[in-house]
Scaffold this active site. Structure first.
Site, short mmCIF file in Angstrom:
data_model
loop_
_atom_site.label_atom_id
_atom_site.label_comp_id
_atom_site.label_asym_id
_atom_site.label_seq_id
_atom_site.Cartn_x
_atom_site.Cartn_y
_atom_site.Cartn_z
N ASP A 22 15.26 12.34 30.48
CA ASP A 22 15.04 13.55 29.86
C ASP A 22 13.07 13.20 30.06
O ASP A 22 12.93 12.33 29.10
CB ASP A 22 15.18 13.08 28.95
CG ASP A 22 14.83 14.55 27.61
OD1 ASP A 22 13.68 14.62 27.71
OD2 ASP A 22 15.45 15.04 26.83
N HIS A 25 22.98 9.54 23.70
CA HIS A 25 22.19 9.09 23.04
C HIS A 25 22.56 7.22 22.86
O HIS A 25 23.80 7.35 21.98
CB HIS A 25 21.29 9.31 22.01
CG HIS A 25 21.03 10.78 22.07
ND1 HIS A 25 20.01 11.46 21.02
CD2 HIS A 25 20.09 11.39 23.34
CE1 HIS A 25 19.23 12.08 21.65
NE2 HIS A 25 20.16 12.49 22.82
N HIS A 31 17.20 16.07 31.92
CA HIS A 31 16.53 16.82 30.93
C HIS A 31 14.86 17.46 31.09
O HIS A 31 14.04 16.65 31.19
CB HIS A 31 16.67 15.66 29.60
CG HIS A 31 18.38 15.59 29.32
ND1 HIS A 31 18.32 15.41 28.18
CD2 HIS A 31 19.03 16.95 29.95
CE1 HIS A 31 19.78 15.44 27.42
NE2 HIS A 31 20.15 16.63 28.92
N HIS A 86 27.20 17.40 26.37
CA HIS A 86 26.60 16.32 25.85
C HIS A 86 26.38 15.79 24.01
O HIS A 86 27.65 16.59 23.62
CB HIS A 86 25.25 16.70 24.84
CG HIS A 86 23.93 16.11 24.75
ND1 HIS A 86 23.73 15.12 23.39
CD2 HIS A 86 22.44 15.64 24.83
CE1 HIS A 86 22.74 14.43 23.25
NE2 HIS A 86 22.12 14.90 24.18
N TYR A 99 24.44 14.25 19.17
CA TYR A 99 22.91 13.20 18.29
C TYR A 99 22.99 12.19 17.26
O TYR A 99 22.39 11.09 17.08
CB TYR A 99 21.82 13.64 18.25
CG TYR A 99 21.74 15.25 17.23
CD1 TYR A 99 21.15 14.64 16.54
CD2 TYR A 99 21.63 16.27 18.14
CE1 TYR A 99 21.10 15.87 15.53
CE2 TYR A 99 21.32 17.75 17.56
CZ TYR A 99 20.71 16.92 16.21
OH TYR A 99 20.87 18.45 15.40
N HIS A 129 10.24 17.88 21.48
CA HIS A 129 10.38 18.78 22.68
C HIS A 129 9.49 20.00 23.01
O HIS A 129 8.88 20.65 21.88
CB HIS A 129 11.22 19.60 22.83
CG HIS A 129 12.43 18.38 23.78
ND1 HIS A 129 13.94 18.46 24.10
CD2 HIS A 129 12.38 16.73 23.21
CE1 HIS A 129 14.38 16.76 23.85
NE2 HIS A 129 13.36 16.31 23.53
N HIS A 136 11.01 12.41 26.97
CA HIS A 136 11.07 10.54 26.29
C HIS A 136 10.64 9.62 27.05
O HIS A 136 10.24 8.65 26.53
CB HIS A 136 13.09 11.04 25.97
CG HIS A 136 13.87 11.44 25.23
ND1 HIS A 136 15.50 11.06 24.77
CD2 HIS A 136 13.16 12.59 24.61
CE1 HIS A 136 15.96 12.67 24.19
NE2 HIS A 136 14.26 13.37 24.02
N GLU A 159 20.97 8.03 28.24
CA GLU A 159 19.90 9.25 28.30
C GLU A 159 19.11 8.10 28.25
O GLU A 159 19.03 7.52 27.01
CB GLU A 159 20.51 10.63 27.25
CG GLU A 159 18.76 11.14 26.88
CD GLU A 159 18.69 12.77 26.59
OE1 GLU A 159 19.70 12.59 26.07
OE2 GLU A 159 17.65 12.67 26.17
N ARG A 184 25.65 17.18 14.73
CA ARG A 184 25.87 16.53 13.46
C ARG A 184 27.51 15.45 13.41
O ARG A 184 27.30 14.41 12.28
CB ARG A 184 25.44 17.32 12.33
CG ARG A 184 23.95 17.15 12.34
CD ARG A 184 23.16 17.69 11.15
NE ARG A 184 23.79 19.05 11.52
CZ ARG A 184 22.63 20.04 12.12
NH1 ARG A 184 21.42 19.23 13.01
NH2 ARG A 184 22.47 21.53 12.29
N ASP A 213 9.33 11.98 21.22
CA ASP A 213 10.42 12.79 20.52
C ASP A 213 10.82 14.19 20.06
O ASP A 213 11.31 14.96 19.70
CB ASP A 213 11.87 12.77 20.07
CG ASP A 213 13.08 12.38 21.04
OD1 ASP A 213 12.75 13.88 21.40
OD2 ASP A 213 14.17 12.68 20.27
N GLU A 236 15.66 21.73 27.42
CA GLU A 236 16.23 21.21 25.90
C GLU A 236 14.74 21.84 25.97
O GLU A 236 14.36 21.21 24.56
CB GLU A 236 16.11 19.83 25.51
CG GLU A 236 17.77 19.65 26.41
CD GLU A 236 17.81 18.17 26.35
OE1 GLU A 236 17.35 17.46 26.11
OE2 GLU A 236 18.63 18.25 26.42
ZN ZN Z 1 14.70 14.90 22.71
FE FE Z 2 17.20 15.30 26.40
FE FE Z 3 19.77 13.63 24.12
#
Ligand code: ZN
Ligand code: FE
Ligand code: FE
Length: 276
Positions: free
Chosen positions: A176, A107, A211, A67, A70, A226, A179, A142, A37, A224, A256
């Site tokens: 991904d 992202h 991913h 990564h 996000y 997963h 995604h 991504e 975060r 989105d 993920e």
């Molecule tokens: Zn995702």
């Molecule tokens: Fe991802």
């Molecule tokens: Fe990601």
């Protein structure tokens, strides 16, 4: 060599991640550079990193993915939020020099009513400010599901960003699977066509990481969410075809999926079995 791993917690440092990777049979892994975060990063522990690099060598781990948090939004309408994303990413890239030669994935951001064109312009401007010739990290965009006003929901949008980055050889793409499926690319039934489209628009030479996720939702849902491998709408046969595709099989794969370490170990073993 098949490089597969998963997202690991970086809370206990690099050596702990290396040991987790070993425990679950992973040959690579992904981690957040700091609290997902946002917020400030812990100071680098050079002893921990040296011990990790030694273990990485011993285990023969492949390229790692760091990564970005996000929540960063380099194309926000709010200048302060854009500036925070830029400073955080610049700091992350500087810190990545302690583990040179790896990948940094982010992202692209959400344009929130400004329109995708404005979003792309801000993202490219940010990258042009933070990329430096002396950096030893490849930065990945991504592919996004297209939730809300996410930029990067199509190969064309990613291509637009890449086209505007000056130090273009520092850039790549992370695909991904959840995604792209949610974005409407049918990798379950038309993988060859999707990859041909990717190659035509972006170039498969730009693709540096996958991913590997199943999706809870149908093709084109822009959600989105997963799913564990084989428990979603992409399905196991298609995920197995992805890891074995001649254009992809040499790439590193990162799970993920919603799992604990044991669950990841099972999925890694299952994919290793399927990789021929
Ligand atoms: Zn995702
Ligand atoms: Fe991802
Ligand atoms: Fe990601």
């Amino acid at each position: 060599m098949f490089y597969i791993g998963c997202h690991l917690s970086s809370a206990k440092g690099f050596l702990a991640m290396g040991k987790d990777a070993e425990k679950i049979g992973a040959t690579t892994f992904q981690f957040f550079t700091r609290n997902p975060r946002g917020g400030s990063a812990k100071p680098l522990d050079h002893e921990d990193i040296a011990a990790f690099l030694k273990l990485k060598e011993e285990l023969g781990l492949g390229t790692l993915v760091a990564h970005a948090p996000y929540t960063l939004n380099g194309c926000s309408a709010d200048e302060k939020i854009r500036d925070f994303a830029k400073r955080t990413m610049a700091d992350d890239l500087e810190r990545m020099e302690a583990v040179p030669g790896n990948l940094y994935n982010f992202h692209p951001g959400s344009h929130v009513k400004q329109g995708v064109e404005v979003g792309i312009t801000y993202i490219a401007e940010m990258l042009n400010e933070i990329l430096k010739p002396e950096l030893h990290t490849t930065v990945l965009l991504e592919t996004m599901a297209g939730k809300g006003s996410e930029v990067g929901r199509s190969f064309e949008e990613l291509r637009e960003i890449l086209d505007r980055v000056e130090l273009s050889d520092k850039m790549g793409v992370c695909m991904d699977t959840c995604h792209v499926w949610d974005a409407g690319y049918d990798i379950a039934n038309h993988l060859d066509d999707v990859l041909a489209e990717f190659d035509h628009i972006i170039g498969l030479n730009r693709l540096k990481a996958i991913h590997l996720n199943d999706s809870m939702n149908p093709l084109g849902s822009h959600k989105d969410r997963h799913a564990r491998l084989g428990e979603g709408q992409i399905g196991l046969p298609s995920l197995k075809a992805i890891i074995n595709h001649p254009a992809l099989r040499h790439l590193p794969f990162y799970l993920e999926t919603p799992n604990d370490l044991d669950g990841y170990a099972r999925e890694i073993a299952m994919m290793r079995e399927a990789w021929s």
